[in-house]
Design a protein around this motif. Sequence first.
Motif, PDB file in Angstrom:
ATOM      1  N   TRP A   1       0.068  12.179  -2.859  1.00 36.13           N
ATOM      2  CA  TRP A   1       0.735  11.738  -2.057  1.00 36.13           C
ATOM      3  C   TRP A   1       1.085  12.653  -1.282  1.00 36.13           C
ATOM      4  CZ3 TRP A   1       5.391  12.522   0.076  1.00 36.13           C
ATOM      5  CH2 TRP A   1       5.760  11.764   1.144  1.00 36.13           C
TER       6      TRP A   1
ATOM      7  N   GLU B   1       0.489  -1.132   0.022  1.00 34.47           N
ATOM      8  CA  GLU B   1      -0.312   0.123   0.043  1.00 34.47           C
ATOM      9  C   GLU B   1       0.869   1.025  -0.172  1.00 34.47           C
ATOM     10  OE1 GLU B   1      -3.346   0.139  -0.845  1.00 34.47           O
ATOM     11  OE2 GLU B   1      -4.443  -1.064  -0.092  1.00 34.47           O
ATOM     12  N   TRP B   2       2.446   1.568   0.422  1.00 33.76           N
ATOM     13  CA  TRP B   2       3.215   2.757   0.640  1.00 33.76           C
ATOM     14  C   TRP B   2       3.166   2.413  -1.174  1.00 33.76           C
ATOM     15  CZ3 TRP B   2       4.020   6.630   3.211  1.00 33.76           C
ATOM     16  CH2 TRP B   2       4.908   7.083   3.222  1.00 33.76           C
ATOM     17  N   GLN B   3       3.840   1.931  -1.810  1.00 34.02           N
ATOM     18  CA  GLN B   3       4.365   2.102  -2.532  1.00 34.02           C
ATOM     19  C   GLN B   3       3.201   2.684  -3.502  1.00 34.02           C
ATOM     20  OE1 GLN B   3       8.013   1.394  -3.641  1.00 34.02           O
ATOM     21  NE2 GLN B   3       6.742   2.654  -5.120  1.00 34.02           N
ATOM     22  N   GLY B   4       2.235   2.063  -3.532  1.00 34.49           N
ATOM     23  CA  GLY B   4       1.509   2.821  -4.369  1.00 34.49           C
ATOM     24  C   GLY B   4       0.591   4.175  -3.825  1.00 34.49           C
ATOM     25  N   CYS B   5       0.670   4.386  -2.683  1.00 36.26           N
ATOM     26  CA  CYS B   5       1.064   6.149  -2.467  1.00 36.26           C
ATOM     27  C   CYS B   5       2.212   6.122  -2.617  1.00 36.26           C
ATOM     28  CB  CYS B   5       0.610   6.121  -0.025  1.00 36.26           C
ATOM     29  SG  CYS B   5      -0.875   5.204  -0.002  1.00 36.26           S
ATOM     30  N   LEU B   6       3.002   6.031  -2.160  1.00 33.17           N
ATOM     31  CA  LEU B   6       4.540   6.882  -3.069  1.00 33.17           C
ATOM     32  C   LEU B   6       4.166   7.600  -5.010  1.00 33.17           C
ATOM     33  CD1 LEU B   6       7.029   5.196  -1.783  1.00 33.17           C
ATOM     34  CD2 LEU B   6       6.403   7.228  -1.156  1.00 33.17           C
ATOM     35  N   GLU B   7       3.139   6.928  -5.253  1.00 31.16           N
ATOM     36  CA  GLU B   7       3.360   6.353  -7.052  1.00 31.16           C
ATOM     37  C   GLU B   7       1.307   7.557  -7.287  1.00 31.16           C
ATOM     38  OE1 GLU B   7       2.839   2.854  -7.980  1.00 31.16           O
ATOM     39  OE2 GLU B   7       4.562   2.439  -8.325  1.00 31.16           O
ATOM     40  N   CYS B   8       0.929   7.905  -5.989  1.00 28.35           N
ATOM     41  CA  CYS B   8      -0.187   8.360  -6.014  1.00 28.35           C
ATOM     42  C   CYS B   8       0.234   9.905  -6.426  1.00 28.35           C
ATOM     43  CB  CYS B   8      -1.264   7.882  -5.180  1.00 28.35           C
ATOM     44  SG  CYS B   8      -2.887   9.308  -5.053  1.00 28.35           S
ATOM     45  N   HIS B   9      -0.279  10.979  -7.090  1.00 28.77           N
ATOM     46  CA  HIS B   9      -0.127  12.196  -6.813  1.00 28.77           C
ATOM     47  C   HIS B   9      -0.959  12.760  -6.404  1.00 28.77           C
ATOM     48  CE1 HIS B   9      -4.560  11.439  -8.098  1.00 28.77           C
ATOM     49  NE2 HIS B   9      -5.065  12.658  -8.077  1.00 28.77           N
TER      50      HIS B   9
END
Length: 80
Positions: free
Chosen positions: A61, A51-59
């Motif tokens: 973040w 989930e953290w990795q997904g958050c880092l990729e979110c615009h």
Amino acid sequence: MKARLDCYGKMFPDIIPLARNQTVAGKVFGYRTAQSGLAVTQRIAIANHAEWQGCLECHDWDGCYRLSIGSMLMQIAVKG
């Protein structure tokens, strides 16, 4: 302005109601506090790395992380 995801500002769980003997989690971070009788026997912090990795990729973040931290700090302040 782009619509924000429902998880915006919810990286951490609510910490005001302290849950015993169950896992409490936000989108990324969580905790588990084990209690036997009156004594807390274990405290575990949890991080969901996927989930953290997904958050880092979110615009969103940066703003989401700031709101998540701010919300948690306010909960700590009112919890006493």
